[in-house]
Design a protein around this motif. Structure first.
Motif, PDB file in Angstrom:
ATOM      1  N   ASP A  40      98.948  63.196  18.223  1.00  0.00           N
ATOM      2  CA  ASP A  40      97.974  62.064  18.098  1.00  0.00           C
ATOM      3  C   ASP A  40      98.789  60.995  18.352  1.00  0.00           C
ATOM      4  N   SER A  41     100.024  60.887  18.811  1.00  0.00           N
ATOM      5  CA  SER A  41     100.791  59.791  19.364  1.00  0.00           C
ATOM      6  C   SER A  41     100.262  59.050  20.457  1.00  0.00           C
ATOM      7  N   ASP A  42      99.342  59.575  21.526  1.00  0.00           N
ATOM      8  CA  ASP A  42      98.830  58.790  22.676  1.00  0.00           C
ATOM      9  C   ASP A  42      97.586  59.586  22.489  1.00  0.00           C
ATOM     10  N   ARG A  43      96.486  58.627  23.000  1.00  0.00           N
ATOM     11  CA  ARG A  43      95.212  58.918  23.191  1.00  0.00           C
ATOM     12  C   ARG A  43      94.774  60.063  24.186  1.00  0.00           C
ATOM     13  N   LYS A  72     100.962  53.225  31.740  1.00  0.00           N
ATOM     14  CA  LYS A  72      99.868  54.051  31.721  1.00  0.00           C
ATOM     15  C   LYS A  72      99.753  54.820  30.453  1.00  0.00           C
ATOM     16  N   PHE A  73     100.753  54.674  29.503  1.00  0.00           N
ATOM     17  CA  PHE A  73     100.536  55.159  28.261  1.00  0.00           C
ATOM     18  C   PHE A  73      99.627  54.445  27.350  1.00  0.00           C
ATOM     19  N   GLU A  74      99.077  55.270  26.391  1.00  0.00           N
ATOM     20  CA  GLU A  74      97.768  54.761  25.304  1.00  0.00           C
ATOM     21  C   GLU A  74      98.289  55.252  24.121  1.00  0.00           C
ATOM     22  N   MET A 100     107.804  62.716  20.915  1.00  0.00           N
ATOM     23  CA  MET A 100     106.769  62.095  20.150  1.00  0.00           C
ATOM     24  C   MET A 100     105.588  62.730  19.910  1.00  0.00           C
ATOM     25  N   GLU A 101     105.075  63.079  21.140  1.00  0.00           N
ATOM     26  CA  GLU A 101     103.793  63.754  21.250  1.00  0.00           C
ATOM     27  C   GLU A 101     103.845  65.073  20.537  1.00  0.00           C
ATOM     28  N   TRP A 102     105.039  65.755  20.675  1.00  0.00           N
ATOM     29  CA  TRP A 102     105.089  67.154  20.251  1.00  0.00           C
ATOM     30  C   TRP A 102     105.372  67.085  18.916  1.00  0.00           C
TER      31      TRP A 102
END
Length: 537
Positions: A197-200, A223-225, A191-193
């Motif tokens: 902007d998927s996680d702060r 721990k995910f944001e 998702m981040e790839w």
């Protein structure tokens, strides 16, 4: 006195004492004051086998019936130790013999003979309708003779187990949990790839960190944001999965770390045992046997002689029968006996069939010898002794005196702990995929939906970026064209000025072109603003 000799009776007439009570000359509690009571004991049952060198019952005997009768004598003011009768069960219940009418001897026959021949049957007899119908009158009971089932249980005693913390879940659950944590970390990295902007946090190209964060969810730590909706849905599902798994593990681990007996069979009621045609060991002729036969005539009993009552428990251990039917107090004695409850293999199972009290018995007689008075006086004092805790103390002392094994503590020879948790032992099954499969299905389903949402978002963003590039290119080309037009207009203006033509016409054409350029710049800014909003959504 020879048992079943009805030609001789030692039962006394207490009608004068009853008359004195009815006349108000003496209280009921004192109606036996100064009397030499004549009880009769059957030895060889309930652990009652102690005799001194003269064949008499010792003064320091801990047998419950003896101590209860001693306490009653003190309170009511009578005596009994110089006027009692006693015989062993083998004499009162001869094997393969019969009484005069040809019927076999049973505990009911013994009780009938005692109450007709003596003032009091001083063993603990369970109250039943058939015994009452035979003319027996029961003093208020002081021993719990509730009818219960005893069956074989399996004792799991293991040594040091370094991996006992894995016990709450089956291996398939552990394997799927590890797979879930790894996949969750990789999916979040994906998702981040596709959208950095998927996680702060800066998690792009950090798969080990996302897998580590996913593994922490099993401990309830997130721990995910996430900053996008699909990432939030994915993390929320992962957090819910971790909460359920952590709670289930903690609860099941607590029960696995406590040593418990696991029952071999699950039988809740006597009716269920009868319906399953299960063989049941029972002492022949006892009230327990009579009570069950009244309700279930088809019950499959394996009867044992009252001479050897512990044989019903041996029968369970050697497979002669599946369960034993016994009064609760008999079980209290048996479970503390290492020769009976070998290796603590026996346990109380299922529900109580009937709640019953057992105690002393007299003859039901209110007019000829008036022995009902003896019943009433003893019942009053028994009630007081129960309220004061005297009866419970006597029972506790006796059980401790015969104690040879302590299954509650798991160690042989320890003192009996107070109280005993009866009833069916609970199983401690490991949680399997059948128990937790639904949680994994929900987690994977929401995870898949989040991935689909991420793909849709990625496709939309890609389309927006392509549209933005095309719009920017077109706008820039248009501006360049207009700038060329302006330059061309300026050149034409110079030529016209050199030819002496009207300058206002030249400046007018240039202003028109400049206004077009300004209009296109504003439109380009609006397009860029719109595309930025679409990207945020």
């Amino acid at each position: 006195l020879e048992p079943f000799n009805y030609s001789v009776s030692y039962r006394q007439n207490v009608c004068e004492r009853q008359q004195a009570f009815h006349s108000g000359n003496v209280s009921l509690k004192d109606a036996l004051q100064g009397m030499q009571l004549r009880p009769y004991f059957i030895t060889g049952i309930e652990g009652f086998s102690t005799r001194d060198s003269e064949g008499r019952i010792p003064l320091d005997s801990k047998v419950i019936a003896v101590r209860i009768l001693d306490e009653l004598a003190t309170r009511a003011g009578f005596t009994w130790r110089d006027s009692y009768g006693a015989s062993g069960l083998a004499d009162a219940l001869p094997t393969n013999e019969s009484i005069g009418d040809g019927t076999s001897v049973g505990m009911g026959d013994i009780l009938n003979w005692i109450t007709q021949s003596f003032d009091l049957a001083a063993n603990d007899y369970a109250k039943s309708l058939s015994r009452i119908a035979d003319g027996n009158s029961f003093v208020d009971g002081h021993v719990d003779a509730s009818i219960i089932m005893v069956g074989k249980i399996e004792v799991e005693k293991e040594g040091l187990n370094l991996f006992s913390f894995f016990d709450p879940f089956e291996w398939q659950v552990w394997l799927l949990s590890i797979l879930t944590m790894v996949l969750a970390g990789l999916v979040y990295q994906w998702m981040e790839w596709i959208n950095n902007d998927s996680d702060r946090q800066d998690l792009q190209d950090k798969p080990t960190e996302t897998i580590y964060f996913a593994a922490l969810s099993f401990n309830g730590d997130i721990k995910f944001e996430p900053s996008t909706n699909y990432a939030r849905a994915f993390v929320l599902t992962l957090a819910f999965w971790g909460l359920i798994m952590s709670s289930a593990y903690t609860a099941n681990l607590a029960s696995f770390l406590v040593a418990q007996n696991t029952p071999v069979l699950q039988i809740e009621t006597v009716g269920q045992a009868v319906a399953s045609n299960i063989p049941m060991c029972v002492i022949d002729g006892t009230a327990a046997m009579e009570e069950i036969l009244d309700v279930f005539p088809q019950a499959r009993f394996v009867p044992f002689s009252a001479e050897t009552p512990n044989d019903i428990f041996h029968g369970v251990l050697n497979g002669t029968c599946t369960i034993a039917i016994t009064p609760l107090f008999f079980w209290d004695l048996a479970k503390r006996n290492r020769t009976v409850n070998v290796g603590c293999q026996l346990g109380w199972i299922g529900r109580t069939f009937k709640f019953v009290k057992s105690g002393f018995v007299t003859r039901s007689d209110s007019g000829t010898s008036c022995t009902n008075l003896i019943r009433d006086v003893l019942s009053v004092h028994i009630g007081e002794m129960s309220d004061e805790g005297v009866v419970a103390d006597i029972q506790r002392d006796y059980l401790r005196s015969v104690q040879t094994i302590d299954c509650d503590a798991g160690n042989e020879g320890n003192e009996v702990s107070e109280g005993d948790a009866g009833g069916t032992s609970e199983l401690n099954p490991k949680l399997s995929l059948n128990d937790l499969g639904g949680l994994f299905i929900i987690t994977y389903s929401v995870g898949a939906a989040s991935c689909i949402a991420a793909l849709i978002s990625w496709y939309r963003n890609r389309h927006v970026r392509q549209t933005q590039r095309k719009s920017n290119t077109a706008a820039l080309n248009g501006i360049n064209d207009l700038e060329l037009e302006v330059e061309d207009a300026n050149n034409k203006g110079k030529e016209r000025r050199s030819n002496g033509e009207d300058q206002e016409i030249v400046f007018g054409e240039r202003d028109v072109v400049l206004r077009k350029i300004e209009t296109m710049r504003r439109e380009l800014e609006e397009i860029q603003s719109y595309l930025s909003r679409q990207k945020e959504q």
